[in-house]
Enzyme design. Structure first.
Site, PDB file in Angstrom:
ATOM      1  CB  CYS A   2      -0.943   0.000   1.259  1.00 30.14           C
ATOM      2  SG  CYS A   2      -2.328  -1.321   1.235  1.00 30.14           S
ATOM      3  CG  HIS A  22      -3.327   3.828   2.960  1.00 23.89           C
ATOM      4  ND1 HIS A  22      -3.665   3.499   1.475  1.00 23.89           N
ATOM      5  CD2 HIS A  22      -3.303   2.447   3.447  1.00 23.89           C
ATOM      6  CE1 HIS A  22      -4.058   2.040   1.547  1.00 23.89           C
ATOM      7  NE2 HIS A  22      -3.591   1.650   2.613  1.00 23.89           N
ATOM      8  CG  ASN A  33      -6.990  -0.423   1.677  1.00 32.16           C
ATOM      9  OD1 ASN A  33      -6.111  -0.167   0.638  1.00 32.16           O
ATOM     10  ND2 ASN A  33      -6.439  -1.084   2.665  1.00 32.16           N
TER      11      ASN A  33
HETATM   12  O1  UT7 Z   1      -3.850  -1.167   3.608  1.00 35.59           O
HETATM   13  C1  UT7 Z   1      -3.040  -1.957   4.375  1.00 35.59           C
HETATM   14  C2  UT7 Z   1      -3.213  -1.638   5.822  1.00 35.59           C
HETATM   15  N1  UT7 Z   1      -4.646  -2.085   6.464  1.00 35.59           N
HETATM   16  C3  UT7 Z   1      -5.042  -1.906   7.328  1.00 35.59           C
HETATM   17  O2  UT7 Z   1      -4.689  -0.691   7.812  1.00 35.59           O
HETATM   18  C4  UT7 Z   1      -6.235  -2.239   8.247  1.00 35.59           C
HETATM   19  C5  UT7 Z   1      -6.052  -2.176   9.387  1.00 35.59           C
HETATM   20  N2  UT7 Z   1      -7.096  -2.748  10.222  1.00 35.59           N
HETATM   21  C6  UT7 Z   1      -8.370  -2.281  10.740  1.00 35.59           C
HETATM   22  O3  UT7 Z   1      -8.830  -1.550   9.749  1.00 35.59           O
HETATM   23  C7  UT7 Z   1      -9.310  -3.163  11.333  1.00 35.59           C
HETATM   24  O4  UT7 Z   1      -8.436  -3.851  12.374  1.00 35.59           O
HETATM   25  C8  UT7 Z   1     -10.288  -3.939  10.849  1.00 35.59           C
HETATM   26  C9  UT7 Z   1     -11.367  -3.217  10.048  1.00 35.59           C
HETATM   27  C10 UT7 Z   1      -9.819  -5.074  10.004  1.00 35.59           C
HETATM   28  C11 UT7 Z   1     -10.970  -4.771  11.788  1.00 35.59           C
HETATM   29  O5  UT7 Z   1     -11.504  -3.850  12.838  1.00 35.59           O
HETATM   30  P1  UT7 Z   1     -11.653  -4.114  14.244  1.00 35.59           P
HETATM   31  O6  UT7 Z   1     -12.293  -2.903  15.088  1.00 35.59           O
HETATM   32  O7  UT7 Z   1     -10.185  -4.275  14.521  1.00 35.59           O
HETATM   33  O8  UT7 Z   1     -12.323  -5.403  14.532  1.00 35.59           O
HETATM   34  P2  UT7 Z   1     -11.980  -6.723  15.114  1.00 35.59           P
HETATM   35  O9  UT7 Z   1     -10.849  -7.510  14.334  1.00 35.59           O
HETATM   36  O10 UT7 Z   1     -11.219  -6.250  16.350  1.00 35.59           O
HETATM   37  O11 UT7 Z   1     -13.192  -7.495  15.281  1.00 35.59           O
HETATM   38  C12 UT7 Z   1     -14.199  -6.899  16.357  1.00 35.59           C
HETATM   39  C13 UT7 Z   1     -15.409  -7.790  16.101  1.00 35.59           C
HETATM   40  C14 UT7 Z   1     -15.084  -9.331  15.985  1.00 35.59           C
HETATM   41  O12 UT7 Z   1     -16.293 -10.310  16.741  1.00 35.59           O
HETATM   42  P3  UT7 Z   1     -16.110 -10.407  18.334  1.00 35.59           P
HETATM   43  O13 UT7 Z   1     -14.810 -11.385  18.302  1.00 35.59           O
HETATM   44  O14 UT7 Z   1     -16.035  -9.020  19.037  1.00 35.59           O
HETATM   45  O15 UT7 Z   1     -17.336 -11.077  18.249  1.00 35.59           O
HETATM   46  C15 UT7 Z   1     -15.120  -9.599  14.652  1.00 35.59           C
HETATM   47  O16 UT7 Z   1     -15.341 -11.029  14.246  1.00 35.59           O
HETATM   48  O17 UT7 Z   1     -16.239  -7.585  14.657  1.00 35.59           O
HETATM   49  C16 UT7 Z   1     -16.052  -8.985  13.917  1.00 35.59           C
HETATM   50  N3  UT7 Z   1     -16.132  -8.529  12.596  1.00 35.59           N
HETATM   51  C17 UT7 Z   1     -17.270  -8.501  11.940  1.00 35.59           C
HETATM   52  N4  UT7 Z   1     -18.470  -8.108  12.014  1.00 35.59           N
HETATM   53  C18 UT7 Z   1     -19.348  -7.711  10.904  1.00 35.59           C
HETATM   54  C19 UT7 Z   1     -14.957  -8.710  11.768  1.00 35.59           C
HETATM   55  N5  UT7 Z   1     -15.169  -8.496  10.605  1.00 35.59           N
HETATM   56  C20 UT7 Z   1     -16.575  -8.016  10.689  1.00 35.59           C
HETATM   57  C21 UT7 Z   1     -17.335  -8.004   9.227  1.00 35.59           C
HETATM   58  N6  UT7 Z   1     -18.650  -7.821   9.662  1.00 35.59           N
HETATM   59  N7  UT7 Z   1     -17.038  -7.595   8.254  1.00 35.59           N
END
Ligand code: UT7
Length: 325
Positions: free
Chosen positions: A115, A251, A281
């Site tokens: 990226c 980004h 993204n």
């Molecule tokens: O371009 C390259 C660089 N990439 C990035 O910078 C991405 C960086 N990371 C992020 O943007 C975030 O970490 C994510 C968007 C990938 C995830 O967001 P988060 O707030 O860190 O969520 P999480 O992984 O801690 O998950 C929270 C909850 C989980 O459920 P439980 O365990 O709390 O029950 C996940 O299973 O959200 C759930 N979850 C979803 N729910 C609905 C994860 N993905 C989804 C989804 N829809 N698509």
């Protein structure tokens, strides 16, 4: 000879027509418009059709940028394409663009810095121009990320989209304009937290297929810390302060990352460019697409200070300070 600088003389972008909304994704995986909008800030993303390859988007964006610059394709010395999703590893996307736009006197090379690739490619172009070796370079970032997504994995498939952006960088003797400073950074210690297994010579028996794998929380933390550090450094290297920045283009990976950076750097919302809701993204293409839209919206005037700031797999990160011409 006077010192040479590199100024942006043209910008362009190319986005596939096909839109994939959060409502579409709700039918594919267990997710919701509410979760994606709140946690990531995306409403829809674009998706290349069958037969619409990275090189097609790259060439379209390059043609736009060339048209705006008014520089004939024969006067381009180098084509650099940042991509994580080339049509093929070889021929490179840049060679396919060279053929498509008729840049018969240009060299061509792809750049792999995930990226952050647009900043790395811009930096390479800048040094070629500064040294006097080249006059006009096209820098493109083009991605068909949807070709590398597991559509059953809600952790990743809702985040990305396809698109391309391009700039023409040209030599200028006008001191203090164009690219002022750049920072390129990397830390391979964290290579495993964001990767595309089975995309090269190594076989990963633990993963079926070639799909983006990401430890989202870890990547999020690094993204905020590293992008803040890099933006701070690049502004200082340009002899400026953060208060001098007129437009900040980060980004576009997650609206919460963008908000966290804005808070830490004390950048007011009107100076922060955000279009993640429309495209998601698009990996290295987020910066040049956003830059092109900022120009279209009249958000940059001569003399303005622009900061580009990116982060990605590798890990890699980088920033650039530019005085708009
Ligand atoms: O371009 C390259 C660089 N990439 C990035 O910078 C991405 C960086 N990371 C992020 O943007 C975030 O970490 C994510 C968007 C990938 C995830 O967001 P988060 O707030 O860190 O969520 P999480 O992984 O801690 O998950 C929270 C909850 C989980 O459920 P439980 O365990 O709390 O029950 C996940 O299973 O959200 C759930 N979850 C979803 N729910 C609905 C994860 N993905 C989804 C989804 N829809 N698509």
């Amino acid at each position: 000879m006077k010192d040479l600088t590199a100024v942006i003389t043209g910008v362009g972008k190319a986005l596939p027509e096909k839109r994939l909304t959060n409502a579409d994704l709700e039918k594919m995986v267990e997710t919701s418009d509410e979760w994606i909008s709140k946690r990531v800030g995306i409403k829809e993303r674009r998706m290349a059709e069958d037969g619409e390859w990275t090189s097609h988007l790259a060439a379209r964006a390059a043609r736009d940028a060339l048209a705006m610059s008014g520089i004939p394709a024969e006067q381009i010395d180098l084509i650099l394409v940042s991509t994580t999703t080339p049509d093929t590893l070889y021929p490179s996307v840049s060679c396919l663009v060279q053929r498509a736009i008729g840049a018969v006197n240009a060299g061509a090379m792809d750049v792999a810095a995930a990226c952050t690739g647009f900043i790395y490619a811009m930096g390479t172009a800048w040094s070629m121009i500064r040294s006097g070796l080249m006059k006009n370079v096209i820098v493109i970032a083009a991605e068909v990320v949807t070709s590398s997504l597991d559509w059953t994995d809600r952790d990743t498939c809702v985040l990305f989209g396809d698109g391309a952006g391009a700039v023409v960088l040209s030599a200028s003797e006008q001191e203090g304009t164009g690219i002022l400073a750049m920072r390129l950074r990397a830390d391979g210690t964290y290579a495993d937290i964001l990767k595309l297994p089975n995309s090269g010579s190594r076989v990963f028996p633990e993963y079926a297929g070639r799909f983006v794998k990401m430890q989202g929380n870890d990547v999020f933390r690094h993204a905020v810390r590293d992008m803040v550090e890099c933006a701070t450094d690049v502004v200082a290297a340009a002899g400026l302060t953060l208060a001098d920045v007129d437009l900040f283009i980060p980004h576009q990976a997650n609206i919460r990352i963008i908000d966290a950076i804005a808070t830490r750097l004390n950048v007011p919302p009107e100076k922060m460019f955000v279009n993640i809701e429309n495209y998601g993204n698009t990996s290295s293409a987020t910066l040049p697409i956003a830059l092109c839209e900022a120009v279209e919206q009249g958000r940059l005037k001569p003399g303005d200070i622009l900061v580009l700031d990116a982060f990605g797999a590798g890990l890699t990160w980088g920033a650039m300070a530019i005085r708009w011409k």
